[in-house]
Design an enzyme around this catalytic site. Sequence first.
Site, PDB file in Angstrom:
ATOM      1  N   GLU A   1      50.488  38.969  13.757  1.00 51.93           N
ATOM      2  CA  GLU A   1      49.522  37.687  14.292  1.00 51.93           C
ATOM      3  C   GLU A   1      49.238  38.100  15.829  1.00 51.93           C
ATOM      4  O   GLU A   1      49.872  38.882  16.637  1.00 51.93           O
ATOM      5  CB  GLU A   1      50.467  36.578  14.037  1.00 51.93           C
ATOM      6  CG  GLU A   1      51.791  36.500  14.873  1.00 51.93           C
ATOM      7  CD  GLU A   1      52.884  35.455  14.418  1.00 51.93           C
ATOM      8  OE1 GLU A   1      53.542  35.047  15.093  1.00 51.93           O
ATOM      9  OE2 GLU A   1      52.804  35.201  12.982  1.00 51.93           O
TER      10      GLU A   1
ATOM     11  N   LYS B   1      49.059  38.294  19.744  1.00 51.43           N
ATOM     12  CA  LYS B   1      50.166  38.045  20.827  1.00 51.43           C
ATOM     13  C   LYS B   1      49.546  37.219  22.003  1.00 51.43           C
ATOM     14  O   LYS B   1      48.390  37.738  22.855  1.00 51.43           O
ATOM     15  CB  LYS B   1      50.646  39.575  21.419  1.00 51.43           C
ATOM     16  CG  LYS B   1      51.774  39.378  22.525  1.00 51.43           C
ATOM     17  CD  LYS B   1      52.449  40.586  22.692  1.00 51.43           C
ATOM     18  CE  LYS B   1      53.330  40.501  23.574  1.00 51.43           C
ATOM     19  NZ  LYS B   1      53.274  39.631  24.972  1.00 51.43           N
TER      20      LYS B   1
ATOM     21  N   ASP C   1      48.553  35.176  25.235  1.00 50.70           N
ATOM     22  CA  ASP C   1      48.753  35.532  26.764  1.00 50.70           C
ATOM     23  C   ASP C   1      48.684  34.357  27.385  1.00 50.70           C
ATOM     24  O   ASP C   1      47.689  34.000  28.095  1.00 50.70           O
ATOM     25  CB  ASP C   1      47.775  36.724  27.124  1.00 50.70           C
ATOM     26  CG  ASP C   1      48.299  37.395  28.522  1.00 50.70           C
ATOM     27  OD1 ASP C   1      49.322  36.984  28.827  1.00 50.70           O
ATOM     28  OD2 ASP C   1      47.513  38.085  29.267  1.00 50.70           O
TER      29      ASP C   1
ATOM     30  N   TYR D   1      54.209  29.942  16.816  1.00 50.25           N
ATOM     31  CA  TYR D   1      54.444  31.085  16.191  1.00 50.25           C
ATOM     32  C   TYR D   1      55.860  31.313  15.586  1.00 50.25           C
ATOM     33  O   TYR D   1      56.098  32.439  14.956  1.00 50.25           O
ATOM     34  CB  TYR D   1      53.832  32.137  16.836  1.00 50.25           C
ATOM     35  CG  TYR D   1      54.367  32.245  18.267  1.00 50.25           C
ATOM     36  CD1 TYR D   1      55.597  32.392  18.601  1.00 50.25           C
ATOM     37  CD2 TYR D   1      53.395  32.276  19.450  1.00 50.25           C
ATOM     38  CE1 TYR D   1      55.894  32.747  20.041  1.00 50.25           C
ATOM     39  CE2 TYR D   1      53.775  32.395  20.579  1.00 50.25           C
ATOM     40  CZ  TYR D   1      55.040  32.505  21.045  1.00 50.25           C
ATOM     41  OH  TYR D   1      55.322  32.761  22.118  1.00 50.25           O
TER      42      TYR D   1
ATOM     43  N   LYS E   1      50.546  46.452  21.567  1.00 51.04           N
ATOM     44  CA  LYS E   1      50.016  46.209  22.782  1.00 51.04           C
ATOM     45  C   LYS E   1      48.743  46.636  22.732  1.00 51.04           C
ATOM     46  O   LYS E   1      48.544  47.962  22.491  1.00 51.04           O
ATOM     47  CB  LYS E   1      50.609  46.833  24.127  1.00 51.04           C
ATOM     48  CG  LYS E   1      51.895  46.177  24.264  1.00 51.04           C
ATOM     49  CD  LYS E   1      52.044  44.810  24.881  1.00 51.04           C
ATOM     50  CE  LYS E   1      51.778  44.845  26.406  1.00 51.04           C
ATOM     51  NZ  LYS E   1      52.251  43.585  27.004  1.00 51.04           N
TER      52      LYS E   1
ATOM     53  N   CYS F   1      23.849  36.969  59.416  1.00 49.06           N
ATOM     54  CA  CYS F   1      23.501  36.986  58.322  1.00 49.06           C
ATOM     55  C   CYS F   1      22.738  38.601  58.120  1.00 49.06           C
ATOM     56  O   CYS F   1      21.882  38.950  58.797  1.00 49.06           O
ATOM     57  CB  CYS F   1      22.257  35.948  57.800  1.00 49.06           C
ATOM     58  SG  CYS F   1      21.521  36.162  56.279  1.00 49.06           S
TER      59      CYS F   1
ATOM     60  N   CYS G   1      18.729  37.592  57.620  1.00 45.54           N
ATOM     61  CA  CYS G   1      17.893  37.047  58.691  1.00 45.54           C
ATOM     62  C   CYS G   1      18.606  37.192  59.997  1.00 45.54           C
ATOM     63  O   CYS G   1      17.836  36.577  61.094  1.00 45.54           O
ATOM     64  CB  CYS G   1      17.189  35.665  58.326  1.00 45.54           C
ATOM     65  SG  CYS G   1      18.705  34.520  58.222  1.00 45.54           S
TER      66      CYS G   1
ATOM     67  N   CYS H   1      24.985  31.276  55.607  1.00 44.14           N
ATOM     68  CA  CYS H   1      23.892  31.493  56.473  1.00 44.14           C
ATOM     69  C   CYS H   1      23.260  30.000  56.578  1.00 44.14           C
ATOM     70  O   CYS H   1      22.695  29.608  55.650  1.00 44.14           O
ATOM     71  CB  CYS H   1      22.785  32.503  55.989  1.00 44.14           C
ATOM     72  SG  CYS H   1      21.382  32.498  56.768  1.00 44.14           S
TER      73      CYS H   1
ATOM     74  N   CYS I   1      15.573  31.908  55.534  1.00 48.87           N
ATOM     75  CA  CYS I   1      16.228  33.239  54.963  1.00 48.87           C
ATOM     76  C   CYS I   1      15.443  33.915  53.814  1.00 48.87           C
ATOM     77  O   CYS I   1      15.752  33.224  52.981  1.00 48.87           O
ATOM     78  CB  CYS I   1      17.895  32.860  55.167  1.00 48.87           C
ATOM     79  SG  CYS I   1      18.599  34.331  54.466  1.00 48.87           S
TER      80      CYS I   1
END
Length: 702
Positions: free
Chosen positions: A139, A141, A143, A252, A342, A436, A439, A454, A460
Amino acid sequence: MFDIQPKVIFEKTKHLLSANIPTNNDELQTFVNETVEVLKYHEWRYYVIVEPIIGDTEYDELYKKLESIELSNPDLILADSPTQRVSNDLKSDMPSVNHLESMLSLDNSYNLEDLENFDKRIKKLCDLPENEAVEYVVEPKYDGGSIALVFENDTLTRAATRGNGTQGEEITANARTIKSIPQKANFSSFGINKVELRGEVLIRKDIFEKLNEERKEAGKDLYANARNTATGGLRTKTPQKSAERKMDAFIYQLGYTEGDFSIKNHHENIEVLSKLGFKVPTVETKVCKNIKEVHDFCKMWEEKRDSYNYEIDGMVVKVNSLNLQDQCGQTNHHPRWAIAFKFKAKQATSILETVEYQIGKTGSITPVAKIKPVQLAGVTVSSISLHNEDFIQEKDIMIGDTVVVERAGDVIPYIASSMSSIRNGEEQPIEFPKNCPSCETVLTRVENEAAWRCPNVSGCPAQQLQRIIFHVSKPAMDIDGFGKSNVERFFELGYLNSIADVYRLPFEEIEKLEGFGARSIEKLRNSIEKAKLNPLHRLLVSLSVHHLGKKASKIIASKIKSIFDLTTINEEWLTEIKDIGPILAKNVISYFHDENNIQLLRQLEELGVNTTQLEADQPVEIIETDHPFSGKTILFTGALQQLKRKEAQEKALSVGAIIASSVNKKLNILVVGEKAGSKLKKAQELGSVEIITEADFIEQLK
Ligand code: IVH
């Protein structure tokens, strides 16, 4: 309760929704009991098996009806009423509790050889000949954060985090907010009086993305990843805060059990849990006849882990027979009858070579790390966002550093850490720019916001370009055939300087460009003409007003007649609308009261872009129950051309249809899109299913 016919519950739901609230006390209690049962059934369909048979609106309406009865009749409230999931308990400390059985860890394996060695060990421990195959259950695993749930006399009495394995933190009130965990389950029917279940709390990937989108719109910091959001969610101080994280729980393992319980293998245990209404890995699990099959199944899942809607970092292989499990026993660290397989690491190290700065559509400056290209779970990564200046400081990142790069289940790689301990003194600090890069305007930083910006919004060039790219994109005006590279090309050629230019492109010039044929020009022209007729909410989204996303745009568009209404209203008017917060209101007002922007809107109007509220901007919350699809079980198969699958399902739900997940005798209608395969064949074989095309479906919806 879960084996009741969906149709029966559907009818019952309709009845409870339309019935008057009884005045007689006994009848009222029956009404409450029935409503709780029905709501619990819908929670199970929605959260556990993910096959709802009613729409959210209907669920909410019935929930509110129950809530209002409970408010005026508190003595009728049932302990497992769905309204009781979120309590007002405020905890300063989470008390420690002893698990009934230690929560052990798992030993790890990485390849076929490791698995074969595990198989050999099992046979030795169980005194089995080498050529006798052992049956394993494999089944996912998960996380997330592990939890232990105690049920006594069919009622959830305690939930705890793993803690140090023997002692965890008591988090019952928070766990109750997880809708895939039933608060009552009929364990006694299986002879169980008391049980400790093991499971994992996590947040579905698509829900996690949505949570972050909402946080972005509300101007809040984004959650870093789904795993930490779930583990943190279990430990919040108020259940309300836990509930907001929309967590899910897979169960599980059956741990400590009291009672007269005679189940012989792990897989049956899981089936019992499923029957009792828990969310368990079902299609994700396989009973394997030998270790080779185990390995094949693990590798198959490794291939498709990214397309699975939950974060998994491997598979868990468990001896199926509980008798053999007992013979294997356990170490202090892990059971000997189980092992984790894993998946390949999604982590690698690389060198940070330089940092570049990207300018977003609202002027935010994002630092991007350019790293020495590195392979990470099958893709080459060379560019990674560093988010903002605070992130760089928190992670203590310098140019020249060795950095640990990770790719979680989501596809976007990120820097998990920087290895400052192995610096050689030649690393350089990352100097965040003061001006920036496009510009040269001096950057500013708004209080409580992580990004430098900015402020030269209309002047710009980099911001303009990003705004045009966004304006034509799918979530905004959705102009088909107008991709990012075309926008960049036209921008460089000077054809596009603002979003209004999208609607006055010099096609006679474009025709002369390499790569543009008459057909592609015609297509682009048509898409632009079509976009002009878009509903108002799309135009609102497309303007790149800071924090104004799809949801808020839809809400605002449903409240105004013309976009120009926004040039005269004030912040107060906006904040009175539910779901519009003060920060967003401020941004909207400042955008729509700016003379440059008003002029842009006038230009768009003159160019024929719709600026008024259309029918598609009005809220739709109509549930029809005497529709021809009402109560019918519908399944969609093949590639739909006009509607997205989810959209089609929602439309069907909204007229009272029930969404099925497979073709069987109970199915009424199969809607077939292109390349429909085995489902269509099966429906034809059955002969009892009405088979219609997508166009028929749309036609009959009306
Ligand atoms: S069985 C006694 N099954 O993995 C058996 N664990 O690294 C131990 N996990 O702490 C647990 N998915 O939090 C089991 N299908 C699964 C699992 C699973 C995730 C977690 C669990 C455990 C950790 C061990």
